[in-house]
Design an enzyme around this catalytic site. Sequence first.
Site, PDB file in Angstrom:
ATOM      1  N   LYS A 125     -10.333  -5.329  -5.239  1.00 21.68           N
ATOM      2  CA  LYS A 125     -11.262  -4.212  -5.397  1.00 21.68           C
ATOM      3  C   LYS A 125     -10.609  -3.061  -6.138  1.00 21.68           C
ATOM      4  CE  LYS A 125     -12.201  -4.803  -0.743  1.00 21.68           C
ATOM      5  NZ  LYS A 125     -12.589  -4.478   0.598  1.00 21.68           N
TER       6      LYS A 125
ATOM      7  N   LYS B 122       0.827  -1.207   0.000  1.00 18.28           N
ATOM      8  CA  LYS B 122       0.000   0.000   0.000  1.00 18.28           C
ATOM      9  C   LYS B 122       0.862   1.258   0.000  1.00 18.28           C
ATOM     10  CE  LYS B 122      -4.490  -1.488   1.531  1.00 18.28           C
ATOM     11  NZ  LYS B 122      -5.549  -1.391   2.503  1.00 18.28           N
TER      12      LYS B 122
ATOM     13  N   LYS C  57      -3.776 -11.215  -7.159  1.00 22.32           N
ATOM     14  CA  LYS C  57      -5.066 -11.572  -6.554  1.00 22.32           C
ATOM     15  C   LYS C  57      -6.186 -10.682  -7.105  1.00 22.32           C
ATOM     16  CE  LYS C  57      -5.685  -8.808  -2.485  1.00 22.32           C
ATOM     17  NZ  LYS C  57      -5.920  -8.537  -1.128  1.00 22.32           N
TER      18      LYS C  57
HETATM   19  P1  TYM Z   1     -10.451  -6.789   2.904  1.00 19.58           P
HETATM   20  O1  TYM Z   1     -11.570  -5.816   3.054  1.00 19.58           O
HETATM   21  O2  TYM Z   1      -9.351  -6.454   1.973  1.00 19.58           O
HETATM   22  O3  TYM Z   1     -11.017  -8.179   2.457  1.00 19.58           O
HETATM   23  C1  TYM Z   1     -12.100  -8.798   3.134  1.00 19.58           C
HETATM   24  C2  TYM Z   1     -11.923 -10.294   3.147  1.00 19.58           C
HETATM   25  O4  TYM Z   1     -11.855 -10.804   1.801  1.00 19.58           O
HETATM   26  C3  TYM Z   1     -10.691 -11.615   1.651  1.00 19.58           C
HETATM   27  N1  TYM Z   1     -10.202 -11.473   0.270  1.00 19.58           N
HETATM   28  C4  TYM Z   1      -9.991 -12.499  -0.572  1.00 19.58           C
HETATM   29  N2  TYM Z   1     -10.125 -13.825  -0.419  1.00 19.58           N
HETATM   30  C5  TYM Z   1      -9.846 -14.606  -1.490  1.00 19.58           C
HETATM   31  N3  TYM Z   1      -9.415 -14.136  -2.681  1.00 19.58           N
HETATM   32  C6  TYM Z   1      -9.248 -12.808  -2.885  1.00 19.58           C
HETATM   33  N4  TYM Z   1      -8.852 -12.359  -4.065  1.00 19.58           N
HETATM   34  C7  TYM Z   1      -9.545 -11.918  -1.781  1.00 19.58           C
HETATM   35  N5  TYM Z   1      -9.512 -10.568  -1.637  1.00 19.58           N
HETATM   36  C8  TYM Z   1      -9.906 -10.319  -0.369  1.00 19.58           C
HETATM   37  C9  TYM Z   1      -9.704 -11.077   2.670  1.00 19.58           C
HETATM   38  O5  TYM Z   1      -8.743 -12.035   3.025  1.00 19.58           O
HETATM   39  C10 TYM Z   1     -10.619 -10.733   3.828  1.00 19.58           C
HETATM   40  O6  TYM Z   1     -10.883 -11.870   4.628  1.00 19.58           O
HETATM   41  N6  TYM Z   1      -7.751  -5.941   6.964  1.00 19.58           N
HETATM   42  C11 TYM Z   1      -8.908  -6.634   6.476  1.00 19.58           C
HETATM   43  C12 TYM Z   1     -10.196  -6.247   7.185  1.00 19.58           C
HETATM   44  C13 TYM Z   1     -10.146  -6.387   8.668  1.00 19.58           C
HETATM   45  C14 TYM Z   1     -10.240  -7.597   9.400  1.00 19.58           C
HETATM   46  C15 TYM Z   1     -10.178  -7.233  10.763  1.00 19.58           C
HETATM   47  C16 TYM Z   1     -10.370  -8.942   9.004  1.00 19.58           C
HETATM   48  C17 TYM Z   1     -10.022  -5.388   9.576  1.00 19.58           C
HETATM   49  N7  TYM Z   1     -10.053  -5.894  10.844  1.00 19.58           N
HETATM   50  C18 TYM Z   1     -10.208  -8.198  11.788  1.00 19.58           C
HETATM   51  C19 TYM Z   1     -10.417  -9.899  10.032  1.00 19.58           C
HETATM   52  C20 TYM Z   1     -10.342  -9.529  11.385  1.00 19.58           C
HETATM   53  C21 TYM Z   1      -9.085  -6.300   5.011  1.00 19.58           C
HETATM   54  O7  TYM Z   1      -8.640  -5.293   4.528  1.00 19.58           O
HETATM   55  O8  TYM Z   1      -9.862  -7.167   4.328  1.00 19.58           O
END
Ligand code: TYM
Length: 334
Positions: free
Chosen positions: A200, A115, A197
Amino acid sequence: MLDGKKTLFSGMQATGNLTLGNYLGALKNWVSIADEYQTFYSVVDMHSITVRQDPAELRKRARTLLTLYIAAGLDPEKNCIYYQSHVSGHAELAWILNCFTYMGELSRMTQFKDKAAKHADNINAGLFTYPVLMAADILLYQADVVPVGIDQKQHLEITRDIAMRFNSVYGDVFTIPEVYIGKSGAKIMSLQDPSKKMSKSDENPNGSIYLMDDPDTIIRKCKRAVTDSEAVVRYREEQPGIKNLIDIYCACLDKIPAEAEREFDGKGYGEFKAAVGEAVVSVLKPLQDRFADLTKNKDYLDSVIKNNAEKAAYFSNKTLRKVQKKVGFPERIR
Ligand code: TYM
């Protein structure tokens, strides 16, 4: 342990358009294991502002995301679905945990490095301490398990390290959480570049299937997915595009790769890609229909937002008060 059940926490950022990766890697698993746990599913809007956001857009996306949690099948009477920013304990615990986290370990986080490279003009302190807020999210509810996609595994490891470090000083304050990674769909790749991957923030909209894409768009994107010239549907590293499509197919239909290989043995990529498109539509279309129904009911959503924020605040305060006492903050006078 709450109400005799283990506790589960997870969250998603209200940034950008949710992709099939978010659904298959996280949301779908959240729904399938929800009944076994006391669950907390947060829309982590505080994490979102580590990157500049348009305020009106962020508010809108946060509500969309919260509605999608419900549309995906999470009953808000049974699952605590809420906005992170409505529960002040997240920020309060994050501050305390900041004082138990080292600069060195934060600078090793690959997501921070990625990032920071992408937003070189805005490498703010929040971006750096992002994993500490994430640790606070999880530890605040004494979560036993955290279902995420593979990309979040490193953040779970640092959460465990911070919790163990704190416990080694003050006794057993925090439950040490376990990461839960689903059997399939844990890392969905871009349809246009299977070495990256599905994300978004991808600039190429054909690389990602968005949860709100209509059926024709989904089918078209699957048809255009980058593959190879091997002309066999095999689940192997040498065929990353096909492997990714098999992963998508299996995660949507709860199958295993060997079944997909058998099903498409001797068949062409055209037929396989069409089947993948249909499989995706079969999971996303019902979700989109439920989403459309839910958005008509503003009062219902508002009551979910209010009641669940209160519930989350109640549980999180228990941990927060305990932690504040342990570190030596003066007692509150009632
Ligand atoms: P975020 O918002 O980027 O993604 C949300 C969830 O989606 C999963 N994910 C994927 N899984 C499979 N293939 C992909 N291409 C893919 N892209 C995203 C991510 O692994 C995630 O589970 N930091 C975290 C949000 C967060 C969080 C937490 C998660 C904040 N606090 C506490 C768990 C516990 C995030 O940015 O996820």
